[in-house]
Write a protein that holds these residues in place. Structure first.
Motif, PDB file in Angstrom:
ATOM      1  N   LEU A  14       0.642  -1.204  -0.071  1.00  0.00           N
ATOM      2  CA  LEU A  14       0.032   0.000  -0.154  1.00  0.00           C
ATOM      3  C   LEU A  14       0.887   1.297  -0.018  1.00  0.00           C
ATOM      4  O   LEU A  14       0.307   2.047  -0.647  1.00  0.00           O
ATOM      5  N   VAL A  15       1.823   1.331   0.749  1.00  0.00           N
ATOM      6  CA  VAL A  15       2.829   2.342   0.899  1.00  0.00           C
ATOM      7  C   VAL A  15       3.441   2.784  -0.642  1.00  0.00           C
ATOM      8  O   VAL A  15       3.296   3.883  -1.106  1.00  0.00           O
ATOM      9  N   LYS A  16       3.601   1.872  -1.329  1.00  0.00           N
ATOM     10  CA  LYS A  16       4.066   1.746  -2.870  1.00  0.00           C
ATOM     11  C   LYS A  16       3.106   2.288  -3.745  1.00  0.00           C
ATOM     12  O   LYS A  16       3.215   3.237  -4.571  1.00  0.00           O
ATOM     13  N   ALA A  17       1.759   1.769  -3.449  1.00  0.00           N
ATOM     14  CA  ALA A  17       0.521   2.363  -4.210  1.00  0.00           C
ATOM     15  C   ALA A  17       0.568   3.801  -3.988  1.00  0.00           C
ATOM     16  O   ALA A  17       0.105   4.957  -4.828  1.00  0.00           O
ATOM     17  N   ILE A  18       0.512   4.172  -2.793  1.00  0.00           N
ATOM     18  CA  ILE A  18       0.352   5.802  -2.122  1.00  0.00           C
ATOM     19  C   ILE A  18       1.613   6.679  -2.842  1.00  0.00           C
ATOM     20  O   ILE A  18       1.272   7.474  -3.594  1.00  0.00           O
ATOM     21  N   LYS A  19       2.719   6.028  -2.998  1.00  0.00           N
ATOM     22  CA  LYS A  19       3.810   6.615  -3.550  1.00  0.00           C
ATOM     23  C   LYS A  19       3.512   7.022  -5.034  1.00  0.00           C
ATOM     24  O   LYS A  19       3.760   8.031  -5.754  1.00  0.00           O
ATOM     25  N   ASP A  20       2.982   5.842  -5.717  1.00  0.00           N
ATOM     26  CA  ASP A  20       2.608   5.777  -7.295  1.00  0.00           C
ATOM     27  C   ASP A  20       1.656   6.926  -7.490  1.00  0.00           C
ATOM     28  O   ASP A  20       1.749   7.736  -8.493  1.00  0.00           O
ATOM     29  N   LYS A  21       0.509   7.032  -6.512  1.00  0.00           N
ATOM     30  CA  LYS A  21      -0.305   8.053  -6.846  1.00  0.00           C
ATOM     31  C   LYS A  21       0.219   9.487  -6.581  1.00  0.00           C
ATOM     32  O   LYS A  21      -0.304  10.229  -7.368  1.00  0.00           O
TER      33      LYS A  21
END
Length: 216
Positions: A14-21
């Motif tokens: 999820l951290v990666k998903a937030i960073k991508d966003k």
């Protein structure tokens, strides 16, 4: 405007998903990431030149609500948006009481996340609509803990509930006695018991409390 942001979340996916966003927006720079609350507090100690933290709720060691409380006590200038998978009532209320500035669901799209961050930085409160609705409901009907504790204690007999229902219609003791085929003195006795069990001193109080506890 360059917004200095940190993420505290134990789910690396999820951290990666937030960073991508957030990578779509060049006005945001991610300063650090922590995998639980206590790690977050340690990193904050080293570098609290931050504008905002995106905070998970369910985390090992120190959860997001406890962490929010500590951050707000020590670094009140840092804004906090809770990121969560669930929009359940209890957490919303606890997070807001702990001092959270906003509350978004994790599947939020990049635009809404960015807008929520800007809104919160500018003194607003980022909230997704379903959470905003629940928060309003909670504020209108705060869950009274004493009420929940007492709820189980109140046990009225079937007869007492019959008498209460008649009372709630504003009927006199004699009319209630006729309607329930009882003597007025028996009705009076029932009402005394009702007052005792509900811990009230008047007809209006008795009816009001019984309604609140869904007894009638």
């Amino acid at each position: 405007m360059n917004i200095k942001l940190a993420i505290i979340d134990d789910n690396t996916f999820l951290v990666k998903a937030i960073k991508d966003k957030l990578s779509f927006f060049d006005d945001i720079s991610i300063k650090w990431i922590a995998l639980d609350g206590s790690q977050g507090l340690a990193k904050l100690e080293e570098n609290h030149n931050l504008d905002i933290i995106l905070m998970d709720i369910e985390m090992p060691v120190l959860n997001g609500i406890e962490t929010t409380q500590m951050v707000k006590q020590k670094y009140p200038h840092v804004k906090i948006i809770m990121l969560t998978v669930f929009d359940n009532d209890e957490n919303i209320f606890k997070a807001i009481q702990a001092g959270a500035d906003g509350y978004l669901l994790k599947e939020v799209d990049p635009e809404t996340l960015h807008k929520g961050i800007l809104e919160t930085i500018n003194g607003g409160a980022a909230m997704n609509p379903s959470i905003a609705m629940k928060t309003l409901k909670l504020l209108r009907n705060p869950v009274d803990e004493k009420f929940l504790e007492n709820k189980e204690d109140i046990k009225l007999s079937k007869r007492e509930i019959d008498v209460l229902e008649q009372l709630s219609k504003g009927l006199s003791y004699t009319v209630i006695a006729d309607n329930l085929i009882l003597s007025p003195s028996t009705v009076r006795k029932h009402i005394e018991n009702i007052y005792k069990k509900l811990q009230v001193h008047s007809k209006i109080e008795a009816v009001h409390k019984a309604k609140r506890h869904n007894l009638i």
